[in-house]
Design an enzyme around this catalytic site. Structure first.
Site, PDB file in Angstrom:
ATOM      1  N   ASN A   9       0.860  -1.181   0.000  1.00  0.00           N
ATOM      2  CA  ASN A   9       0.000   0.000   0.000  1.00  0.00           C
ATOM      3  C   ASN A   9       0.896   1.230   0.000  1.00  0.00           C
ATOM      4  OD1 ASN A   9      -1.766   2.079   0.505  1.00  0.00           O
ATOM      5  ND2 ASN A   9      -2.338   1.410   2.569  1.00  0.00           N
ATOM      6  N   TRP A  10       0.968   1.889  -1.142  1.00  0.00           N
ATOM      7  CA  TRP A  10       1.896   3.017  -1.278  1.00  0.00           C
ATOM      8  C   TRP A  10       1.344   4.302  -0.659  1.00  0.00           C
ATOM      9  CZ3 TRP A  10       3.716   2.360  -7.119  1.00  0.00           C
ATOM     10  CH2 TRP A  10       4.406   1.146  -7.218  1.00  0.00           C
ATOM     11  N   LYS A  11       0.102   4.265  -0.227  1.00  0.00           N
ATOM     12  CA  LYS A  11      -0.546   5.448   0.377  1.00  0.00           C
ATOM     13  C   LYS A  11      -0.386   6.665  -0.552  1.00  0.00           C
ATOM     14  CE  LYS A  11       0.003   3.320   4.854  1.00  0.00           C
ATOM     15  NZ  LYS A  11       0.161   3.462   6.283  1.00  0.00           N
ATOM     16  N   HIS A  96      -9.375   1.405   5.560  1.00  0.00           N
ATOM     17  CA  HIS A  96      -8.045   1.582   6.157  1.00  0.00           C
ATOM     18  C   HIS A  96      -8.151   2.544   7.342  1.00  0.00           C
ATOM     19  CE1 HIS A  96      -3.865   2.712   6.682  1.00  0.00           C
ATOM     20  NE2 HIS A  96      -3.564   1.601   6.035  1.00  0.00           N
ATOM     21  N   GLU A  98      -6.385   4.915   8.292  1.00  0.00           N
ATOM     22  CA  GLU A  98      -6.178   6.340   7.984  1.00  0.00           C
ATOM     23  C   GLU A  98      -7.459   6.952   7.432  1.00  0.00           C
ATOM     24  OE1 GLU A  98      -2.689   5.569   5.683  1.00  0.00           O
ATOM     25  OE2 GLU A  98      -1.592   5.178   7.532  1.00  0.00           O
ATOM     26  N   GLU A 180      -4.871  -4.586  11.159  1.00  0.00           N
ATOM     27  CA  GLU A 180      -3.861  -3.534  11.278  1.00  0.00           C
ATOM     28  C   GLU A 180      -4.126  -2.753  12.563  1.00  0.00           C
ATOM     29  OE1 GLU A 180      -1.969  -2.357   7.286  1.00  0.00           O
ATOM     30  OE2 GLU A 180      -3.782  -1.197   7.462  1.00  0.00           O
ATOM     31  N   GLY A 186       2.817   2.767  10.844  1.00  0.00           N
ATOM     32  CA  GLY A 186       3.770   3.862  10.632  1.00  0.00           C
ATOM     33  C   GLY A 186       4.503   4.286  11.889  1.00  0.00           C
ATOM     34  N   SER A 225       3.789  -1.601  10.475  1.00  0.00           N
ATOM     35  CA  SER A 225       5.252  -1.620  10.654  1.00  0.00           C
ATOM     36  C   SER A 225       5.876  -2.955  10.275  1.00  0.00           C
ATOM     37  CB  SER A 225       5.621  -1.223  12.086  1.00  0.00           C
ATOM     38  OG  SER A 225       5.226   0.110  12.341  1.00  0.00           O
ATOM     39  N   GLY A 246       3.034  -0.885   4.326  1.00  0.00           N
ATOM     40  CA  GLY A 246       3.041   0.523   3.946  1.00  0.00           C
ATOM     41  C   GLY A 246       4.452   0.955   3.588  1.00  0.00           C
ATOM     42  N   GLY A 247       5.116   1.632   4.520  1.00  0.00           N
ATOM     43  CA  GLY A 247       6.431   2.239   4.270  1.00  0.00           C
ATOM     44  C   GLY A 247       7.436   1.316   3.596  1.00  0.00           C
TER      45      GLY A 247
HETATM   46  P1  13P Z   1       3.292   0.793   7.678  1.00  0.00           P
HETATM   47  O1  13P Z   1       3.795  -0.517   7.114  1.00  0.00           O
HETATM   48  O2  13P Z   1       4.008   1.987   7.116  1.00  0.00           O
HETATM   49  O3  13P Z   1       3.252   0.769   9.172  1.00  0.00           O
HETATM   50  O4  13P Z   1       1.771   0.948   7.186  1.00  0.00           O
HETATM   51  C1  13P Z   1       0.920  -0.120   7.370  1.00  0.00           C
HETATM   52  C2  13P Z   1      -0.324   0.144   6.619  1.00  0.00           C
HETATM   53  O5  13P Z   1      -1.096   1.007   6.968  1.00  0.00           O
HETATM   54  C3  13P Z   1      -0.566  -0.649   5.399  1.00  0.00           C
HETATM   55  O6  13P Z   1      -1.865  -0.445   4.925  1.00  0.00           O
END
Ligand code: 13P
Length: 264
Positions: A9-11, A96, A98, A180, A186, A225, A246-247
């Site tokens: 997930n590149w956000k 999600h 966020e 999650e 993050g 994470s 994510g990251g």
């Molecule tokens: P991180 O891997 O950056 O913690 O993000 C997780 C996430 O929200 C994937 O959807």
């Protein structure tokens, strides 16, 4: 059970050229025939087409980070499930944290999004998870195992029952759940193997209760994470069917190593 999943997930990151480079590099490293696990790239809307072109001919699939809960009409700024299918998406992420916590999405909106996505043939990744305050409240009742479990599981139960309630046994086969924990996203603080195992087992039981015929086939991912340093440990938890990253999915090296660990 379907293959394990490695979802990036590149956000809200990467311009189109950067997205092209990253997806191209992943295809090159994995090879077009890679099939040890299902890899899904989830770029921002603006890069769906370039990433779709880069992965075309490979086994990597394309996903979107969000969708609106109606098929068409006067909803300025929104994108519908048929539009995502039209743009080449096989997958969509819904609910999600966020979106729930920063953009204020409600369980009702998430239910609409899930129903429409599934009815349009999109494989739908429903994200669920507790906040730090919810976990702390549960942990503060550690002396009373039943109260602790009930507090810990309650947000997850609400999110899953609300989002999947309208689905039938057949539709639920297009659902993947991503656990999650909000406090792990993050932050660098990932859940321990025991914490992941406990929630994944609970989700498995809940799905079996809601969908006795097919609930057992729903894959359950962990996200929050996920890094090269913890992926082996996370994947060693029996109930984990893959990861939502994510990251660490924004770097070719780390995402490639994560994919390889998921593929086993
Ligand atoms: P991180 O891997 O950056 O913690 O993000 C997780 C996430 O929200 C994937 O959807």
């Amino acid at each position: 059970m379907d293959k394990k999943l490695a979802v990036g997930n590149w956000k809200m990151n990467l311009l189109r050229e950067e997205a092209r480079e990253l997806s191209g590099a992943i295809v090159n490293l994995l090879g077009e025939d890679y099939e040890d696990c299902q890899v899904v790239l989830v770029p921002p809307y603006t890069a769906l087409d370039v990433v779709g072109s880069c992965i075309s001919g490979s086994n990597i699939e394309l996903g979107a980070q969000n969708v609106f809960g109606r098929t068409m009409g006067a909803f300025t700024g929104e994108v519908s499930a048929p539009m995502l299918v039209d743009a080449g998406c096989r997958w969509v992420i819904v609910g999600h944290s966020e979106r729930r916590h920063i953009l204020g999405e409600t369980d009702e909106q998430i239910r609409e999004k899930v129903s429409l996505s599934v009815s349009c043939g999109l494989k739908t990744i429903l994200c669920v998870g507790e906040t730090e305050a919810q976990r702390e409240e549960a942990v503060s009742r550690s002396e009373d195992a039943l109260a602790r479990k009930s507090l810990l599981f309650s947000p997850i139960r609400t999110q899953i029952e609300s989002a999947l309630g309208p689905l039938d046994e057949k539709q639920v086969s297009d659902i993947v759940i991503a656990y999650e924990p909000v406090w792990a996203i993050g932050t660098g603080k990932n859940a321990t193997s025991l914490e992941i195992e406990e929630i994944h087992q609970y989700i498995t039981e809940l799905l079996a209760e809601m969908f006795p015929g097919s609930g057992n086939n729903v894959r359950i991912l962990y996200g929050g994470s996920v890094k090269t340093g913890n992926i082996e440990k996370i994947m060693s938890v029996e109930e984990v069917d893959g990861v939502l990253v994510g990251g660490a999915s924004l770097s070719v090296d780390s995402f490639f190593r994560i994919i390889k660990s998921v593929g086993g």
